[in-house]
Design a protein around this motif. Structure first.
Motif, PDB file in Angstrom:
ATOM      1  N   SER A  68      59.026   7.534 -11.718  1.00  0.00           N
ATOM      2  CA  SER A  68      58.109   6.398 -11.807  1.00  0.00           C
ATOM      3  C   SER A  68      58.857   5.118 -12.124  1.00  0.00           C
ATOM      4  O   SER A  68      59.852   5.129 -12.844  1.00  0.00           O
ATOM      5  N   GLU A  72      57.821   2.719 -17.681  1.00  0.00           N
ATOM      6  CA  GLU A  72      58.659   3.886 -17.984  1.00  0.00           C
ATOM      7  C   GLU A  72      60.125   3.607 -17.635  1.00  0.00           C
ATOM      8  O   GLU A  72      61.032   3.824 -18.436  1.00  0.00           O
ATOM      9  N   SER A  75      61.651   0.400 -19.647  1.00  0.00           N
ATOM     10  CA  SER A  75      62.090   0.666 -21.019  1.00  0.00           C
ATOM     11  C   SER A  75      63.470   1.334 -21.030  1.00  0.00           C
ATOM     12  O   SER A  75      64.300   1.050 -21.894  1.00  0.00           O
ATOM     13  N   LYS A  76      63.736   2.189 -20.055  1.00  0.00           N
ATOM     14  CA  LYS A  76      65.060   2.825 -19.960  1.00  0.00           C
ATOM     15  C   LYS A  76      66.130   1.783 -19.652  1.00  0.00           C
ATOM     16  O   LYS A  76      67.217   1.789 -20.244  1.00  0.00           O
TER      17      LYS A  76
END
Length: 87
Positions: A68, A72, A75-76
């Motif tokens: 995705s 998600e 943030s990584k």
């Protein structure tokens, strides 16, 4: 005082590294993605904008269909020390 980011984060069974993201961005040539209405965020490296999911896919060696995007992934990428902006 240490750095404020991680060197690597997991991404769907693969590993996404800061070094690989920078390398993938340097290889990215097309700006066709900028016209896409579905593109809501940009990854900023050295003042240049890139499509976060496409760069992460190339960096981790996994197809974009296998993970995705959105918050998600953003943030990584932020944990790796990158700037993410709304498009």
């Amino acid at each position: 005082m240490g750095k404020d980011y991680l060197d690597k984060v997991p991404l769907r069974g693969a590993t996404l590294t800061r070094k690989a993201v920078i390398a993938a961005a340097k290889k990215h040539k097309s700006d066709d993605w900028k016209a896409a209405k579905s593109q809501k965020f940009v990854l900023v490296i050295d003042g240049k904008e890139y499509p976060p999911k496409k760069i992460a896919s190339a960096a981790a060696g996994i197809p974009v269909s296998q993970f995705s995007g959105g918050e998600e992934l953003n943030s990584k990428l932020r944990r790796l020390g990158f700037e993410i902006r709304a498009k």
